[in-house]
Scaffold this motif. Sequence first.
Motif, PDB file in Angstrom:
ATOM      1  N   UNK A  98       0.810  -1.221   0.000  1.00 27.68           N
ATOM      2  CA  UNK A  98       0.000   0.000   0.000  1.00 27.68           C
ATOM      3  C   UNK A  98       0.847   1.277   0.000  1.00 27.68           C
ATOM      4  N   UNK A  99       2.142   1.145   0.243  1.00 25.01           N
ATOM      5  CA  UNK A  99       2.986   2.336   0.355  1.00 25.01           C
ATOM      6  C   UNK A  99       4.272   2.138  -0.434  1.00 25.01           C
ATOM      7  N   UNK A 100       4.604   3.136  -1.238  1.00 22.67           N
ATOM      8  CA  UNK A 100       5.848   3.167  -1.993  1.00 22.67           C
ATOM      9  C   UNK A 100       6.798   4.132  -1.298  1.00 22.67           C
ATOM     10  N   UNK A 101       8.052   3.727  -1.113  1.00 15.24           N
ATOM     11  CA  UNK A 101       9.065   4.601  -0.525  1.00 15.24           C
ATOM     12  C   UNK A 101      10.055   4.986  -1.618  1.00 15.24           C
ATOM     13  N   UNK A 108      17.957  14.584  -0.373  1.00 14.30           N
ATOM     14  CA  UNK A 108      18.141  13.840   0.883  1.00 14.30           C
ATOM     15  C   UNK A 108      16.806  13.415   1.508  1.00 14.30           C
ATOM     16  N   UNK A 109      15.937  12.835   0.678  1.00 18.31           N
ATOM     17  CA  UNK A 109      14.585  12.588   1.167  1.00 18.31           C
ATOM     18  C   UNK A 109      14.091  11.191   0.841  1.00 18.31           C
ATOM     19  N   UNK A 110      13.082  10.772   1.618  1.00 11.93           N
ATOM     20  CA  UNK A 110      12.294   9.582   1.324  1.00 11.93           C
ATOM     21  C   UNK A 110      10.842  10.032   1.244  1.00 11.93           C
ATOM     22  N   UNK A 111      10.226   9.859   0.073  1.00 12.02           N
ATOM     23  CA  UNK A 111       8.839  10.253  -0.141  1.00 12.02           C
ATOM     24  C   UNK A 111       7.963   9.011  -0.080  1.00 12.02           C
ATOM     25  N   UNK A 112       6.948   9.038   0.769  1.00 11.76           N
ATOM     26  CA  UNK A 112       6.043   7.903   0.933  1.00 11.76           C
ATOM     27  C   UNK A 112       4.760   8.177   0.146  1.00 11.76           C
ATOM     28  N   UNK A 113       4.438   7.273  -0.788  1.00  8.70           N
ATOM     29  CA  UNK A 113       3.331   7.462  -1.713  1.00  8.70           C
ATOM     30  C   UNK A 113       2.286   6.369  -1.510  1.00  8.70           C
ATOM     31  N   UNK A 139       7.023  -4.970   8.222  1.00  8.81           N
ATOM     32  CA  UNK A 139       6.410  -3.678   7.938  1.00  8.81           C
ATOM     33  C   UNK A 139       6.557  -2.632   9.010  1.00  8.81           C
ATOM     34  N   UNK A 140       7.351  -2.888  10.046  1.00 11.20           N
ATOM     35  CA  UNK A 140       7.425  -1.954  11.170  1.00 11.20           C
ATOM     36  C   UNK A 140       8.464  -0.856  10.982  1.00 11.20           C
ATOM     37  N   UNK A 156      10.591   4.751  11.673  1.00 12.38           N
ATOM     38  CA  UNK A 156       9.364   4.097  12.117  1.00 12.38           C
ATOM     39  C   UNK A 156       8.373   4.136  10.949  1.00 12.38           C
ATOM     40  N   UNK A 157       7.871   2.988  10.526  1.00 14.02           N
ATOM     41  CA  UNK A 157       7.017   2.920   9.350  1.00 14.02           C
ATOM     42  C   UNK A 157       5.641   3.536   9.568  1.00 14.02           C
ATOM     43  N   UNK A 158       5.269   3.783  10.797  1.00 15.00           N
ATOM     44  CA  UNK A 158       3.975   4.406  11.096  1.00 15.00           C
ATOM     45  C   UNK A 158       4.074   5.926  11.193  1.00 15.00           C
ATOM     46  N   UNK A 159       5.131   6.411  11.825  1.00 13.87           N
ATOM     47  CA  UNK A 159       5.287   7.859  11.997  1.00 13.87           C
ATOM     48  C   UNK A 159       6.200   8.479  10.956  1.00 13.87           C
TER      49      UNK A 159
END
Length: 494
Positions: A98-101, A108-113, A139-140, A156-159
């Motif tokens: 459900x999430x692309x990183x 210098x970024x990680x965008x969560x889509x 998935x944590x 943290x995959x949630x925050x």
Amino acid sequence: MKPVSFLSTMLTAAAVATAQFAWAGQAPGALADADVPVSHHDRVYAAEQFSNTVSVTDPVDNKLIGVIRLGDPSPGNFSPLYKGQVLVHGMGFSPDHRTLAVVSIGSNSVTFIDTQTNAVKHTTYVGRSPHEAFFTPDGSEVWVTVRGENYVSVLDANTYEEKTRIIVPAGPGMQIFSPDGKYGYVCSSFNPEVDVISVAGHQIVGKVQQASPFCPNIAATPDGKQVWFTLKDVGRTQVFDARPPFALLKTIDTGPITNHVNFAHNAKGTFAYVTVGGLNVVKVFRTDDYSQVATIPVGNLPHGVWPSGDGSRIYVGLENADALTAIDTRTNKVVATVPVGQAPQAIAYVPNAVPEGDGTQNTQPLGVAGQAGHLTLVSVGTSGAGTTAGATAPTSVALFDQGLLQVLQASATGLQPKQPYVLGLADAPDGSGTIEPLASFMTNPAGSAIVNAIGQIRQVVTTNGATTSDRRRYLVIAPSVGGKPGAAVQVQSL
């Protein structure tokens, strides 16, 4: 009717048997996982470095749905007020699909889509020049290799916030996990070692010697027995035991600009697919005896590679052809090519990424991201250079339009190892006369290099770009002699 009924029964039984035999699980999952047949719910994503986009493709008909624009092309992204992403490059996805990183090296970024809506959910900024980001199998957590420094940033995959750092030798290139989630394998782009890390304890528990310092990519087999990693500078691929004591098993000479590796499992076994950028091919190896079973021509500078959810296809990003190509793993033949954004790097095939609807929200047409020119450089004295016939040097050049400017990227091969060269502009097709340097570079031990420059280059090296005020020039590669270009050794094919 009985023969027809009997035949129908036999065909059905055979289909069921084949399906059961093929249910094997594909990387990065475990062998015990069920295969996921190709469907309109699946998506193939590519991270495109010079258009700063993520392309979205439906694998059923191999049709580009659109691009997710994360940033602007040059020179707009030079502004001190620019807020978009730069050098969109790395890619991973969550276990629930459900999430692309997406990692952007320059910002210098990680965008969560969100894969359902193509909307950006969050952007986390990490240390200097991150390269890849992958979710742990449970998935944590999301581990991000911060290649410009000396650690793996654990989010943290949630925050999406950083919770800790794992210190490793400078230049961690990429990480991947064992299918059971016990180990993380981190190769290096600056130091000749792979570190094996306990996922639970975030501690280094093993080391594997790399044959060279430059590893861009690493992958684990679905059966949890092997880890394969590539060495871009020396053109090799190495394999080690995924379990303690993590012994090196095999070193394979794969070719110049060896880029990425991934796996497909089918009824014939498990196969490693290795992209070899300097030869414009994908090489295929068995994982049981390491024998090479195929060499597949795919196009200019193959880079990222990923299997479909059922292992029936392998998708490859073509960095200097602005395309995604699909390979049928039963025949090892290219079956489709899809235009995408500029210079695709990492790719990811995400099964069931879009559970509902058409999944077209928040995408745009290619636009300028689909505009590029392509040239070839050949050895001086070969056919195509206006002189005698001979073998051509496989140097491809892409000119990525950025509006008024182009980013030039040359996949230079067929040169002397560890020697200084100049990519420049000559007045004559045969490279004679004065050469105006565009970029200086040093070849790697395999006699190859990726060379970049920026400017209004297309306007002077192509016939339709020439104007009355700008005479036409010709791209060449020449050795650097005393800091100046010597005689051209590769010239632009006409």
